[in-house]
Design an enzyme around this catalytic site. Structure first.
Site, PDB file in Angstrom:
ATOM      1  N   TYR A   1     -34.335 -49.616  27.435  1.00 16.19           N
ATOM      2  CA  TYR A   1     -35.238 -50.162  28.445  1.00 16.19           C
ATOM      3  C   TYR A   1     -35.857 -49.053  29.318  1.00 16.19           C
ATOM      4  O   TYR A   1     -35.135 -48.245  29.894  1.00 16.19           O
ATOM      5  CB  TYR A   1     -34.507 -51.177  29.344  1.00 16.19           C
ATOM      6  CG  TYR A   1     -35.291 -51.477  30.591  1.00 16.19           C
ATOM      7  CD1 TYR A   1     -36.503 -52.150  30.511  1.00 16.19           C
ATOM      8  CD2 TYR A   1     -34.862 -51.018  31.833  1.00 16.19           C
ATOM      9  CE1 TYR A   1     -37.271 -52.368  31.640  1.00 16.19           C
ATOM     10  CE2 TYR A   1     -35.624 -51.237  32.976  1.00 16.19           C
ATOM     11  CZ  TYR A   1     -36.829 -51.908  32.863  1.00 16.19           C
ATOM     12  OH  TYR A   1     -37.592 -52.113  33.979  1.00 16.19           O
TER      13      TYR A   1
ATOM     14  N   HIS B   1     -31.565 -54.815  33.004  1.00 19.21           N
ATOM     15  CA  HIS B   1     -32.716 -55.605  32.538  1.00 19.21           C
ATOM     16  C   HIS B   1     -32.296 -56.793  31.678  1.00 19.21           C
ATOM     17  O   HIS B   1     -32.843 -57.042  30.598  1.00 19.21           O
ATOM     18  CB  HIS B   1     -33.734 -54.719  31.812  1.00 19.21           C
ATOM     19  CG  HIS B   1     -35.141 -55.023  32.210  1.00 19.21           C
ATOM     20  ND1 HIS B   1     -36.026 -55.686  31.396  1.00 19.21           N
ATOM     21  CD2 HIS B   1     -35.821 -54.787  33.364  1.00 19.21           C
ATOM     22  CE1 HIS B   1     -37.195 -55.821  32.018  1.00 19.21           C
ATOM     23  NE2 HIS B   1     -37.085 -55.295  33.221  1.00 19.21           N
TER      24      HIS B   1
END
Ligand code: GCO
Ligand code: MG
Length: 408
Positions: free
Chosen positions: A160, A217
């Protein structure tokens, strides 16, 4: 006093911003930000087709009643599109209120609780060594807090918010271009084996004064998130963000029962009702709502007040998705909020962005100093805006190695 008109603009330098300008018969105008990342034309249509026709002729000073009119009056409540649109109008009405009073907004909230607000930057690296260099660059610039994201060895794609290749020497922003999403491949086991050690190495290298934050995330299951939060305790994170999707809010208990790592959640929330249980049950430490998607200053102030009763501090979302207008609204809330924690801040201060949104807020040595100008303290240059038009973008999608769709 009456609202005489409103205009919506979509576009910006390297990023679509949705900006509303509300005009009044007093010659004062207010500005709002309705940017919903990668879905920008939708709040713009909600504004143009439904909200603006109902705004004309209303008294702009009645920001509370106008908020209730658009929220309760719509029957179908909430959701990111409607709330970003309502939020933009609410910001603009507060901007008008401040200009009428001749006061910066924080004065209307209750005045300053602090001189400057600590912000955090995004450090990233395709590998740990690049990430260390990125952190060092921010520390050299005076930042007191950094979010750290790092490529995971052996993962098919980087992970991410990290570049695919090593050697990058600048700020990295995820590429959202194109209507068709890019695909990332995720491997939870590799991440869970590698990241705790990496966080510990960052702590050892930069010492205890630096605030270190990390964003999962939404990629772990609740049990994995609990194990991860427990394992990273020695790194003494300032916060662990979105360890698991917060749709199943009871699942957050599992993390609390196993770890004292501070938890930050809320960047995808759109209302008080998305976060009141997390706050009241004291399952989070930082509330991450954005003034845009959560419907404006009016409801976010209520969320901040509720949070204050439960030892939850603010950590408003400040990804590049927000224009300097909603960031300004957050700077004013941050100056006032007794339970302020930290503000996410990405340096987008390109000359083009500054020309489009002239502002008197000052970022210095990792601290944000709020503008003393009446209202929000940010302007919008319509002539500059003509240079830009909407370009479609998309968030990447994430798949596990066997192809299963996962959480971006
Ligand atoms: C953050 C966020 C963002 C999001 C992005 C989605 O903490 O800043 O997680 O980076 O990924 O805003 O539109
Ligand atoms: Mg985040």
């Amino acid at each position: 006093m009456k609202i005489t008109g409103a205009k919506v603009f979509v576009g910006g330098p390297g990023k679509n911003y949705v900006t509303i300008k509300i005009m009044t018969d007093a010659g004062i105008y207010g500005l709002g930000d309705a940017t919903l990342n990668n879905r920008e034309t939708l709040p713009a249509a909600y504004l143009t087709d439904y909200l603006i026709p109902n705004l004309i002729g209303k008294d702009p000073r009645r920001s509370e009643d106008i908020w209730q009119f658009f929220y309760r009056g719509a029957y179908f409540r909430g959701g990111p599109i409607a709330m970003a649109a309502i939020g933009a109008i609410d910001m603009a009405l507060w901007d008008i209120k401040g200009k009428l009073a001749g006061l910066p907004l924080y004065e209307l909230f209750g005045g300053k609780s602090r001189e400057g607000a600590v912000v955090y930057a995004h450090a990233t690296g395709a590998d740990l060594s690049d990430l260390m260099d990125s952190v060092a660059r921010y520390v050299d610039q005076g930042y007191k807090a950094v979010r750290v994201q790092c490529g995971i060895p052996g993962m098919p794609t980087a992970g991410y918010a990290v570049p695919e290749t090593s050697g990058g020497a600048g700020d990295f922003i995820t590429d959202f271009s194109g209507i068709t999403p890019k695909t990332e491949i995720w491997d939870t086991d590799r991440y869970m084996r590698y990241m705790p050690g990496a966080l510990m190495e960052i702590r050892e290298r930069f010492g205890h004064e630096l605030k270190i934050l990390h964003d999962v995330h939404h990629r772990l299951l609740p049990r994995e998130a609990a194990a991860f939060a427990k394992e990273v305790e020695p790194a003494r994170l300032y916060w662990l963000e979105d360890p698991t999707p917060a749709e199943d809010q009871d699942a957050l208990r599992l993390i609390r029962q196993h770890s004292t790592t501070p938890i930050a959640i809320g960047e995808v929330f759109n209302s008080m009702w998305d976060c009141n249980k997390l706050i009241e049950n004291e399952l989070i430490d930082f509330i991450r709502v954005a003034v845009t998607y959560a419907g404006g200053i009016t409801p976010v102030k209520r969320i901040v007040n509720l949070a204050g009763f439960h030892h939850v501090r603010t950590g408003f979302h400040g990804a590049p998705s927000h224009s300097p207008i909603s960031m300004a609204a957050q700077h004013h809330l941050n100056a006032w909020a007794p339970n302020f924690g930290i503000q996410e801040y990405l340096v987008l201060g390109t000359p083009a962005c500054d020309a489009l949104f002239p502002s008197e807020h000052v970022m210095q040595d990792g601290m944000m100093y709020v503008s003393e100008a009446p209202g929000l303290g940010v302007d919008f240059d319509e002539g500059e805006a003509e240079k830009y038009e909407f370009t479609a973008g998309s968030h990447p999608i994430v798949r596990l190695q066997d192809g299963t769709l996962w959480n971006y």
